[in-house]
Design an enzyme around this catalytic site. Structure first.
Site, short mmCIF file in Angstrom:
data_model
loop_
_atom_site.label_atom_id
_atom_site.label_comp_id
_atom_site.label_asym_id
_atom_site.label_seq_id
_atom_site.Cartn_x
_atom_site.Cartn_y
_atom_site.Cartn_z
N CYS A 40 11.60 -9.30 -19.84
CA CYS A 40 10.21 -9.69 -19.62
C CYS A 40 9.72 -10.63 -20.72
O CYS A 40 8.94 -11.56 -20.46
CB CYS A 40 9.33 -8.45 -19.56
N GLU B 224 5.64 -6.79 -15.97
CA GLU B 224 5.25 -8.07 -16.57
C GLU B 224 5.71 -9.24 -15.72
O GLU B 224 4.99 -10.22 -15.52
CB GLU B 224 5.85 -8.18 -17.98
#
Length: 313
Positions: A155, A126
């Site tokens: 993330c 991510e």
């Protein structure tokens, strides 16, 4: 819709299941290729595995797999993220891929987990996708982040920092543990107890002594993530003996705090997390979970000297 029901009903009949006690890496990889080909065929896309598996970087795979001119449906965006997770494993990376679109489905960027390849504990799939968007000067306000597996708090914090509005994930945290040995659910459970208001929030840090990071009140320093990346580039993604020390309580951003945890940095109990606004909507997208579980298990079975976040090894 009829095809979706047929596929969901018949997958277990046509593909060998994963047995964690009797794994077969060759069969799992054949299953992954067959499943990817099957799912992509519903979008009139044919994958050349011999070519795609020969590519050396995920950026080249992204260019070959995803057209910037195309708007992506939920199905195709999620399928791309899982495919990137698979090709990442083939290249020696982690089993996590991500795709970002705007709220209309227009492709923005993509990425995969590069922790072991780059010796960078922050290089999750991510984060890689978000950084690729930043490098292209793309706004992520209102963007949708598709990810092959539930995001970790690091993330999540990075997505908050860059105004992502929705995270759609396939595999759950339990899937990541059951099939690949990754265990980060404890990072989520600790969040509320670590958030503190009105503490010193340092912006600069420096390395002192043998692998000790300290916050800087006055004078020169670096931002924490750049400093951590430079240390890990030399000493590995989990540097042995790396410490964070402070003579007073401090609060770090969610992203920075969790980056230290992923780097296995020793921290005193007076390190906390700055308050953050949880504006991101989570959506569990289960349709490709059978395929995604194969990718996770495939990663666990690949021989490697770089053990990262796994309990099985």
């Amino acid at each position: 819709m009829v095809l979706r029901k047929i596929l969901n009903a018949d997958l277990n009949d046509y593909f060998s299941p994963i047995f964690l006690d009797q794994p077969n890496v060759q069969q799992i990889q054949l299953n992954i290729r067959s499943l990817l080909q099957l799912y992509y065929s519903t979008h009139d896309i044919h994958l050349n595995f011999e070519y795609l598996e020969s590519l050396e970087t995920i950026e080249v795979v992204i260019d070959a797999l995803i057209s910037n001119a195309n708007k992506l449906s939920d199905d195709l965006a999620m399928l791309h993220s899982i495919a990137l997770a698979y090709f990442s494993v083939v290249q020696g990376g982690g089993p996590f891929g991500s795709v970002i679109t705007d709220d209309s489905g227009q492709f923005i960027s993509a990425g995969s987990n590069h922790v072991t390849r780059l010796n960078d504990p922050t290089a999750h799939g991510e984060v890689h996708a978000i950084r690729n968007a930043i490098y292209q000067n793309q706004s992520l306000s209102g963007a949708i982040l598709y990810t092959s597996c539930m995001t970790c708090p690091m993330c999540y914090g990075f997505a908050i920092d860059h105004n992502v509005s929705t995270i759609k994930y396939c595999s759950t945290a339990n899937d990541a543990y059951n099939y690949a040995g990754f265990k980060d659910d404890h990072l989520w459970t600790m969040l509320d107890s670590l958030i503190r208001h009105d503490l010193f929030q340092p912006h600069l840090f420096r390395l002192t002594g043998p692998l000790t990071i300290v916050p800087v009140r006055l004078g020169d320093g670096q931002d924490l993530i750049s400093l951590l990346q430079s240390i890990c580039k030399t000493h590995g993604f989990e540097p042995l003996g790396l410490r964070f020390e402070s003579d007073q309580p401090v609060a770090l951003s969610l992203f920075s705090y969790m980056a230290l945890r992923w780097a296995n940095v020793s921290m005193p109990q007076l390190i906390y997390i700055q308050p953050f606004k949880a504006k991101i909507h989570f959506d569990h997208y289960e349709y490709f979970s059978f395929l995604a579980s194969h990718v996770l298990s495939f990663y666990r079975l690949i021989p490697t000297d770089s053990v990262y976040g796994q309990q099985y090894k």
